[in-house]
Each structure stands twice: as C-alpha cells, then as structure tokens.
Design an enzyme around this catalytic site. Structure first.
Site, mmCIF file in Angstrom:
data_model
loop_
_atom_site.group_PDB
_atom_site.id
_atom_site.type_symbol
_atom_site.label_atom_id
_atom_site.label_comp_id
_atom_site.label_asym_id
_atom_site.label_seq_id
_atom_site.Cartn_x
_atom_site.Cartn_y
_atom_site.Cartn_z
ATOM 1 N N CYS A 24 45.032 33.124 56.945
ATOM 2 C CA CYS A 24 44.231 32.209 56.129
ATOM 3 C C CYS A 24 43.598 31.103 56.970
ATOM 4 C CB CYS A 24 45.095 31.594 55.030
ATOM 5 S SG CYS A 24 44.180 30.430 53.995
ATOM 6 N N HIS B 33 30.372 13.450 31.432
ATOM 7 C CA HIS B 33 28.952 13.824 31.477
ATOM 8 C C HIS B 33 28.246 12.959 32.521
ATOM 9 C CE1 HIS B 33 24.995 15.046 29.995
ATOM 10 N NE2 HIS B 33 24.642 13.775 30.062
ATOM 11 N N GLY C 115 50.102 29.176 60.534
ATOM 12 C CA GLY C 115 48.903 29.083 59.703
ATOM 13 C C GLY C 115 48.405 30.449 59.307
#
EC number: 1.8.1.4
Length: 462
Positions: A45, A439, A42
C-alpha cells in the site's frame, strides 16, 4: 531494542497494513511485539500501491485542470508532463509517509526484524538472518503480489505490472490495460490524464464489475467521453511482441496495438513456501482460511490482510489487525462485517460504495422489499462548481434501513465517511433526511438522496 530471542506476546510476519496495525494495537495494549519484514514496513500500500498510485492520479488531475483552466476563467497553458518531476513528487510523498511510519514503530517500542520469515511452529517464526522468534501468538500478514495469466509473461518492459508502471521514466504513447477492475481503471484514468492513449480489455461484461451496475455504467460513460477505449465481455487470447510494441489479440478477432501492456488481473496471496501448510494452516487457492476472529485452524495463529479471502484493501487490513490484537487481549471485539468496509475507485470520476449493491440486496432481502433512488449531482451546487457529473444511489429495505450507498463523481470519495455511518448504524432514510447537511457541499447530496427516498425531495427535477 530488546533481545529478539527472549519470547514475545505477539510475533507478526509481514509489515504491511494489516501487519503493522496488529503490531501497533498490540503494543498499545501493553504486549511485547516483534514484526518480521523482508522489505520496508508499510508494504504494498505505502510503497507500490495506494499512496503512489493516488499521487499519480492527483498529478493527472492537475494536468486535466490545467488543460481546462479557461473553463474557470483562468489563463494557463498546458505544456506537457515532466515524468521525472512527477516521479519525484510521488516518491517524496511515499518517503514522508515511510519516515513517519518508522517513527511510530520506535514510539511503540516494537522490535522490527529485517528478513524473510517462515512459520516453523505454531509459536515460532524463523528468519533467514538466523534468528528464531517465539511468541504466544503469531499473526500471518504476508500480503499479496501482482498476478498474471498464462500467455501474459511479464518482462518489465513491454508487458508490465502496476509496480513497473509506477516507476516508468517515460510515458508510453499508447497503453493497453488487461483487466478492468480497480487497478486497471485507475491506471487507465491516470495515464489518460497524463496524455497516454489507453485501451482496456476486460473479460467480464462491464468495468469494475464488483460495483453496482449503475456505477459501472456511469464510469463507462465518463471513460467514453474522455476517449478511453474499452472492450468488455472479451477475454484476451494472446499477446504478440513486435518491433514497435505489442499486439493484444482478443476474442472476436480484434487486435489492439500499443507500446506497453499493463497486466491488471488482480493480486494473489503471498503464502507459498512460508511454512504455513507444513504447520497445518488450512489454505484454499493460496488464501489462509480464518474464522470470524481471524484465527486459523492452528491454535495461536491468526491471519490478516490480503492473504485472507475478501476484498484486498489497506483499511480492511488495519481493521483486521486491530481486531486481532484486541481478541488476543481478551477484549472480545465484534466480528467485522465485510459489507461494512468502504470501497473507492479513484478514477475520474471517482466511484465510491458502501454496503450492498442493488443486485446483492435483492438476493438477500427479496426484490420486492428493495427500494432505490438515484440523486443526480446536476442538482448539487458544489458538483456544478467542480463541473462534475454523477449521482448518489441509495439502496434500502422497504420500511427498513439503508443497506447500500453508491456514489459517482469527482472527489466523491470524501463523502464515504457518512455513507459508512449510515450503513453500519443501520440508518433509515428518515433519519438521514432529518440531519442538516452543509450547503454548498457535495455532502448535502447524500441528504438530498435520503430526502428523496423518504418521500420529501427538495432539489430534485422530474
């Protein structure tokens, strides 16, 4: 687990973002893969970078929202920050992600070898546990470390790096951040939200200087409004430890006082003493030089991630790892366009960008051929609901495609996906303007900006 001495198609040195992406894709293509990692898979990060810092930033966002709850008609009282609980939340997120990643290694049947590896031949990696792994291809993915500068001796107490900052058991009352790049401004933003008084010292003329100038200006305005102090165009001269904390002396004679100094002057490649140069791998200032297919000058040896010159981002490492595995498999993947890698600074407000900034676009295409528009988020309904300010800036070639998208605003990083498609698919303003944008969302602000650029503005005030 198979015999580690039996020979592999691919041996990966380093289990961070670039390394494990290489391993996963290679395994998915039917290759036999081994990965050597000295710590936890890993990499930076997951354990010391992207994930824990964003958890800290989210905790800060919750703190700010609680303080401002009355603006939304909610009765709430901010009673402070429980650092122990914040750390538990952060660490729980990391632990969950780490467990999932370990499961993926098992599912992909990748041999994970614990230990520090060293390149001892173009097809061999020696591990300090006594094993030597051989592979038809070796991928170097050893990541990066927090850099410092002369006069900034890290002691882990008064002068710290981002790794130390993520594990503080108590928050400082006052913090000084040396470095106004992504790491520096993200910690400044998170700390301010959590109640720390913050002051930034940056030698370059503006914060996040790699971003578009308009984005830098917007972040600086927001920081001033939030009470985050900063000194730009001023390098530090010395750090003096005192009984009560630290003093940072900067150019011009000013002295900034705080409890701790966070050194955030970038990250350097981890390539020393790993056998790279001894095996003939070409190195420049610590970085491994590669061609467009991420091959080094040594046949069979590739490099990915933070050790390769360019932006040091986890998703860049993912993409590079996939590219390398597919190149090894003979799939002839397209070269990676570095400008086509999305970039986000997770401050409050967030800064996101894709493609070229205005200055670089003018350099590449000529100033007379570049058109820009700035759509103010004041005209966007969802941004008003979120009580955020900012903009969408489009940089386009006249009678040509959009070559840069720059965005500032709370949660604006969630819109980076469309910006990535616009840039990588060479979208014209008229193309984007013709799309229907939902929207009310912040996403429609990208459509509004494209409509403005195409000469048919809708919710735009003079």
């Amino acid at each position: 687990m198979s015999d580690p001495n039996a020979g592999y198609d691919v041996v990966v040195l380093g289990g961070g973002s670039g390394g494990y992406a290489t391993a996963f894709r290679a395994a998915g293509l039917g290759m036999k893969v081994a990965l050597v990692e000295k710590d936890k898979v890993g990499g930076t990060c997951l354990h010391r970078g992207c994930i824990p810092t964003k958890a800290l930033l989210h905790a800060g966002e919750v703190a700010d929202t609680t303080r401002e709850a009355d603006q939304f008609g909610i009765l709430a009282e901010f009673q402070g920050v429980d650092v122990k609980a914040v750390n538990k939340y952060k660490d729980d997120v990391v632990a969950k992600m780490y467990k999932g990643l370990q499961g993926l290694f098992k599912a992909n049947k990748i041999d994970v070898v614990q230990g520090t590896g060293k390149l001892v031949g173009p097809n061999a990696v020696q591990v300090d546990n006594g094993q030597t792994l051989t592979g038809a291809h070796v991928v170097l993915a050893t990541g990066s470390y927090s850099k410092t500068l002369p006069g900034l001796e890290i002691d882990g107490e008064k002068v710290i790096t981002s790794e130390h900052a993520l594990n503080l058991t108590e928050l400082p009352r006052r913090a000084i951040v040396i470095g106004g790049g992504v790491i520096g401004v993200e910690f400044a933003s998170a700390w301010k939200s959590l109640g720390v008084e913050v002051e930034i010292v940056e030698g370059l003329p503006r914060l996040i200087a790699a971003e578009d100038a308009d984005s830098s200006k917007a972040l600086e305005r927001a920081f001033r409004k939030r009470g985050i102090k900063f000194h730009t165009g001023k390098f530090f001269e010395k750090v003096v430890k005192t009984d009560s904390g630290v003093e940072v002396h900067i150019q011009g004679g000013a002295v900034v006082e705080g409890d701790v100094v966070l050194v955030a002057v970038g990250r350097g490649p981890v390539t020393a003493n790993l056998g790279y140069e001894e095996q003939g791998v070409e190195i420049d200032r610590g970085f491994v030089l590669v061609n467009e297919n991420l091959q080094t000058n040594v046949p069979g040896v590739y490099a990915v991630g933070d050790i390769v010159p360019g932006v040091q981002l986890a998703h860049r490492g993912f993409l590079q790892g996939i590219h390398v595995a597919e190149h090894i498999a003979g799939l002839n993947p397209a070269p990676i366009d570095e400008a086509g890698i999305p970039r986000v600074t997770f401050t409050e407000p967030e800064v996101a960008s894709m493609g070229l900034n205005e200055d670089k676009a003018k350099e590449q295409y000529g100033a007379e051929k570049i058109k820009t528009v700035n759509y103010n988020l004041a005209g966007n309904g969802k941004s008003n609901i979120l009580k955020t300010q900012g903009f969408i800036k489009l940089v386009a070639v006249e009678d040509g495609p959009i070559v840069g998208v720059h965005m500032v605003g709370a949660r604006i990083s969630e819109q980076i996906g469309e910006a990535e498609l616009i840039y990588n698919w060479e979208g014209y303003a008229s193309d984007v303007a013709s799309l229907i944008h939902m929207h009310p969302t912040q996403n429609e602000a990208i459509g509004e900006a494209a409509m403005l650029l195409a000469g048919k503005p809708l919710h735009v005030h003079d």
